[in-house]
Enzyme design. Structure first.
Site, short mmCIF file in Angstrom:
data_model
loop_
_atom_site.label_atom_id
_atom_site.label_comp_id
_atom_site.label_asym_id
_atom_site.label_seq_id
_atom_site.Cartn_x
_atom_site.Cartn_y
_atom_site.Cartn_z
N LYS A 36 0.80 -1.24 0.00
CA LYS A 36 0.00 0.00 0.00
C LYS A 36 0.83 1.28 0.00
CE LYS A 36 -0.57 0.11 4.98
NZ LYS A 36 -1.28 -0.51 6.10
N ARG A 129 -7.37 0.30 17.06
CA ARG A 129 -7.77 0.52 15.68
C ARG A 129 -8.80 -0.58 15.38
NH1 ARG A 129 -3.86 1.17 10.40
NH2 ARG A 129 -4.44 -1.01 10.11
C1 PLP Z 1 -0.39 -1.31 6.65
C2 PLP Z 1 -0.74 -2.55 7.34
C3 PLP Z 1 0.26 -3.51 7.59
C4 PLP Z 1 1.72 -3.28 7.23
O1 PLP Z 1 2.30 -2.42 8.17
P1 PLP Z 1 3.89 -2.09 8.13
O2 PLP Z 1 4.13 -1.35 9.39
O3 PLP Z 1 4.11 -1.26 6.91
O4 PLP Z 1 4.60 -3.38 8.07
C5 PLP Z 1 -0.13 -4.69 8.19
N1 PLP Z 1 -1.41 -4.91 8.56
C6 PLP Z 1 -2.38 -4.02 8.35
C7 PLP Z 1 -3.77 -4.32 8.77
C8 PLP Z 1 -2.09 -2.80 7.73
O5 PLP Z 1 -3.06 -1.90 7.54
#
Ligand code: PLP
Length: 353
Positions: A36, A129
């Site tokens: 993302k 969250r």
């Molecule tokens: C963005 C995201 C991740 C990845 O997080 P990083 O800190 O970039 O490794 C993993 N799980 C969810 C639900 C996310 O939204």
């Protein structure tokens, strides 16, 4: 080349993925690589797959749609919108979920398409969250198990995103206990226990990862070579797979304090200045429409950043031995926020090398 540019070295992404996939594999953990932050540029996602990621994960369906061609399962990270149920079934092989109404909509969509959609149920262990509150998640699972069109594949959690809660043996241990309770109560098997994001890696490096966690969803650690519980560099990874590059459009000797009565800057803030005498000030053709000032780090350590308006980045070249001139390109490393901004800006040229 057009500037400002975001330059991505796909070999470095492949290397970083490979290193983390192998490290995780040793502890029985599969890596879902997260695309993302760079808006799922297909060649970069391909590099993650080439590096051994067994799954690609993204928070946006638009991105998963772009990555349809990739020969690995695709996981939707953000809790789906109810209104997206049809597209979820079409473009995601599995998704993270926490709402029964949305799950019913996905189940209906899947049945209409003669498909089964796989689900990882999210539980909130305190970061506040997404996720069903941990005390309620075992009951909640009972409502999904047996739902036609849905296959409950596992239990997951997300930490260090909103509340800054650090994963540890206690909260991830609780995740595993909850998964075992679901298995025992409903006489079922959960294939995946998804133990978080790049902030969970330090547990692995310290040999403290609780047995049972078998998936991590890794974005920042692959992309920037940084673990995110303590912000430490991960040994053996590249920090510079992504480069932000901008062109110098003006260099002038000017004072360090503005002349005249100080009102507000372009963003309604009253600026403050310290007098450092005359400085060699540069303007780069990039601004807040491209990056955020806190998210970029000049590679040439002699350069410091004064600030930025929408389209102008003001830097200080005074301490530099190198004679910078108009037309030169200045390169920056990126923090997560800077990378996110550069990736989402339509003014930034994306160049995969
Ligand atoms: C963005 C995201 C991740 C990845 O997080 P990083 O800190 O970039 O490794 C993993 N799980 C969810 C639900 C996310 O939204």
């Amino acid at each position: 080349m057009k500037y400002p540019a975001l330059i991505i070295d796909k070999q470095k992404i492949k290397h970083n993925t490979h290193l983390l996939v192998n490290r995780c594999k040793k502890s029985g953990i599969n890596v879902a690589a997260v695309s993302k932050v760079y808006c799922a540029i297909p060649e970069v996602a391909q590099a993650m797959v080439d590096g051994g990621a067994y799954m690609i994960a993204d928070s946006r369906l638009e991105n998963l749609k772009k990555l349809r061609f990739l020969n690995v399962p695709k996981m939707l990270l953000r809790i789906p919108m109810k209104s997206q149920a049809d597209d979820v079934v079409d473009y995601a092989d599995l998704s993270l979920n926490s709402e029964i109404e949305t799950l019913r909509a996905i189940a209906n969509a899947a049945q209409r398409k003669n498909k089964t959609h796989k689900v990882i149920l999210m539980t909130d262990l305190g970061d506040l969250r997404e996720g069903v509150w941990n005390e309620n998640v075992v009951d909640f699972a009972g409502q999904i198990i047996g739902m036609k069109g849905i296959d409950l594949l596992g239990l997951g959690t997300n930490l260090t995103c909103y509340g800054g809660v650090i994963p540890n043996e206690e909260n991830l241990g609780e995740l595993i206990r909850l998964a075992r309770q679901i298995e025992n109560r409903y006489n079922t098997k959960l294939e995946i226990i998804s133990g978080g994001n790049s902030s969970s890696l330090y547990l692995l490096f310290n040999g403290q990862m609780p047995m049972g966690i078998n998936q991590l969803r890794l974005g920042e650690s692959i992309v920037l070579g940084i673990e995110t519980a303590y912000g430490k560099r991960i040994e053996g990874t590249y920090r510079d797979a992504f480069t932000f590059a901008a062109e110098i459009i003006e260099i002038k000797e000017k004072p360090s304090v503005p002349i005249g009565q100080i009102g507000m800057d372009a963003f309604g803030q009253k600026p403050v200045f310290t007098d450092k005498g005359k400085r060699k000030r540069g303007i780069l053709a990039a601004g807040r429409e491209d990056i955020n000032v806190e998210g970029i780090i000049p590679r040439d350590k002699c350069i410091s950043i004064f600030g930025a308006s929408s389209d102008h980045l003001l830097v200080d070249f005074t301490e530099c031995c190198k004679e910078y001139k108009v037309g030169d390109i200045v390169e920056f490393d990126l923090a997560y926020g800077g990378l996110l901004a550069a990736s989402t800006s339509e003014y930034v040229e994306k160049v995969v090398i």
